[in-house]
Design a protein around this motif. Structure first.
Motif, PDB file in Angstrom:
ATOM      1  N   THR A  80      32.426  34.184  54.862  1.00  0.00           N
ATOM      2  CA  THR A  80      32.666  35.630  54.911  1.00  0.00           C
ATOM      3  C   THR A  80      34.146  35.904  54.690  1.00  0.00           C
ATOM      4  O   THR A  80      34.972  34.995  54.647  1.00  0.00           O
ATOM      5  N   SER A 139      33.827  41.732  55.150  1.00  0.00           N
ATOM      6  CA  SER A 139      32.428  41.522  55.511  1.00  0.00           C
ATOM      7  C   SER A 139      32.027  42.381  56.702  1.00  0.00           C
ATOM      8  O   SER A 139      32.780  42.492  57.676  1.00  0.00           O
ATOM      9  N   GLY A 192      32.469  38.602  45.496  1.00  0.00           N
ATOM     10  CA  GLY A 192      32.991  38.632  46.858  1.00  0.00           C
ATOM     11  C   GLY A 192      34.253  37.826  47.087  1.00  0.00           C
ATOM     12  O   GLY A 192      34.412  37.252  48.162  1.00  0.00           O
ATOM     13  N   ASP A 215      33.384  33.355  47.303  1.00  0.00           N
ATOM     14  CA  ASP A 215      32.072  33.616  46.710  1.00  0.00           C
ATOM     15  C   ASP A 215      31.815  32.640  45.569  1.00  0.00           C
ATOM     16  O   ASP A 215      32.667  32.471  44.686  1.00  0.00           O
ATOM     17  N   THR A 242      34.532  39.487  50.528  1.00  0.00           N
ATOM     18  CA  THR A 242      33.375  39.452  51.431  1.00  0.00           C
ATOM     19  C   THR A 242      32.678  38.105  51.460  1.00  0.00           C
ATOM     20  O   THR A 242      31.787  37.892  52.278  1.00  0.00           O
ATOM     21  N   THR A 287      28.260  43.483  51.066  1.00  0.00           N
ATOM     22  CA  THR A 287      28.124  44.470  52.149  1.00  0.00           C
ATOM     23  C   THR A 287      26.767  45.162  52.087  1.00  0.00           C
ATOM     24  O   THR A 287      26.607  46.285  52.556  1.00  0.00           O
TER      25      THR A 287
END
Length: 322
Positions: A63, A67, A234, A238, A264, A269
């Protein structure tokens, strides 16, 4: 991270990249007629047995600063047309997201949606997809809303929803504009979306969330893409981040492309209220592309515009747009 949020995607991640044997074998100059394959996600995807080669440094559970800490509330979306998650007897293997009341004098673009892990649970992205639908879109997500059927989706599942819309199946939800069709999806579903759009001229946009091609030997297939491509990823945690940068640089000359990254990790999200910042970004991009909304275009392109994606901490680049 709040413990109930993790199963939203992570519980399915071990299945994210299909079965173990792919029918399509990439070779420069070899272009299959369609994006279909024996593995989930189609010709742009990888077998499950190969996943560990690519995600060792970017595990799906990672994360970032953006996040969500917990799942958000279920709403009817923030758009002008309150939306709902529905089932339709005409498309029983899918879940429909659409305005609760067909909007008057408004044409509705259509989206086919493929889930993370190519799972067949059409409720998996409820907050995110309801948000998009509330701005006047009809979406068909792979799988019924009762949970996974135990299998994974294939290219034909997304194609079935497009066929359904083209034949008038979505007309009860409003005036469907079949000249404005997008294929979209998250993770394995994003590669399914690209495989659906490959050689299918009905698809006018492809939108990939937190994913891109894993195998360098498959990137030559990018030269066959004809519709604009967008990636929403992300950040460096990611698995889609570095690969999307590679794909972005190898698209056909002149093909419009958009790339945006938010810190994220792979989970985005999507489960936040109204899909969080990924929901806002997806709506802005679609409103710009399908409705020519200049405010939405500025949000996507102009870092100084009110409510811009850059002001929301997205890193943005694009090419071949006016």
């Amino acid at each position: 991270m709040y413990i109930l949020y993790i199963p939203f995607l992570l519980g399915s991640i071990p299945l994210a990249f299909g079965q173990t044997t792919a029918q399509f074998q990439p070779k420069p100059g070899v272009f299959p007629a369609t994006g279909d394959d024996t593995i989930a996600g189609g010709i742009f995807c990888i077998p499950l047995s190969d996943l560990s080669k690519y995600d060792a440094n970017t595990p799906p559970s990672a994360t970032g600063t953006e996040s969500p800490k917990a799942p958000g509330a279920v709403t009817s979306g923030s758009g002008p047309y309150p939306a709902a998650m529905l089932t339709d007897a005409g498309l029983p293997k899918h879940t429909i997201y659409a305005p609760k009341t067909p909007p008057a004098n408004v044409s509705l673009p259509f989206l086919s949606w493929a889930n993370g892990a190519c799972m067949t649970d059409g409720s998996q992205y409820r907050n995110f997809l309801t948000e998009i639908a509330s701005y006047g879109y009809v979406i068909a997500a792979d799988g019924p809303p009762t949970g996974s059927t135990g299998g994974q989706s294939k290219v034909q599942d997304s194609r079935d929803s497009i066929d359904w819309a083209m034949k008038g199946g979505a007309a009860k939800y409003g005036q469907i504009d079949t000249t404005k069709i997008a294929s979209a999806g998250h993770s394995c579903g994003g590669l399914e979306a690209m495989s659906v759009a490959y050689h299918d001229t009905r698809v006018k946009l492809m939108i990939l969330f937190d994913i891109a091609i894993f195998q360098d030997e498959k990137r030559y297939l990018l030269q066959e893409l004809k519709s604009p491509v967008a990636w929403f990823v992300g950040g460096p945690k990611d698995m889609g981040y570095i690969n999307s940068e590679k794909d972005y640089g190898l698209l056909p000359t002149g093909l419009p492309a958009y790339w945006a990254s938010l810190d994220t990790g792979h989970l985005g999200t999507y489960a936040a209220t109204n899909g969080g910042k990924f929901g806002k970004a997806a709506v802005a991009y679609l409103e710009w592309q399908f409705r020519g909304n200049t405010t939405a275009q500025a949000i996507c392109q102009d870092a100084k515009a009110p409510g811009s994606l850059v002001s929301d901490n997205w890193n943005v680049t694009y090419k071949n747009w006016a």
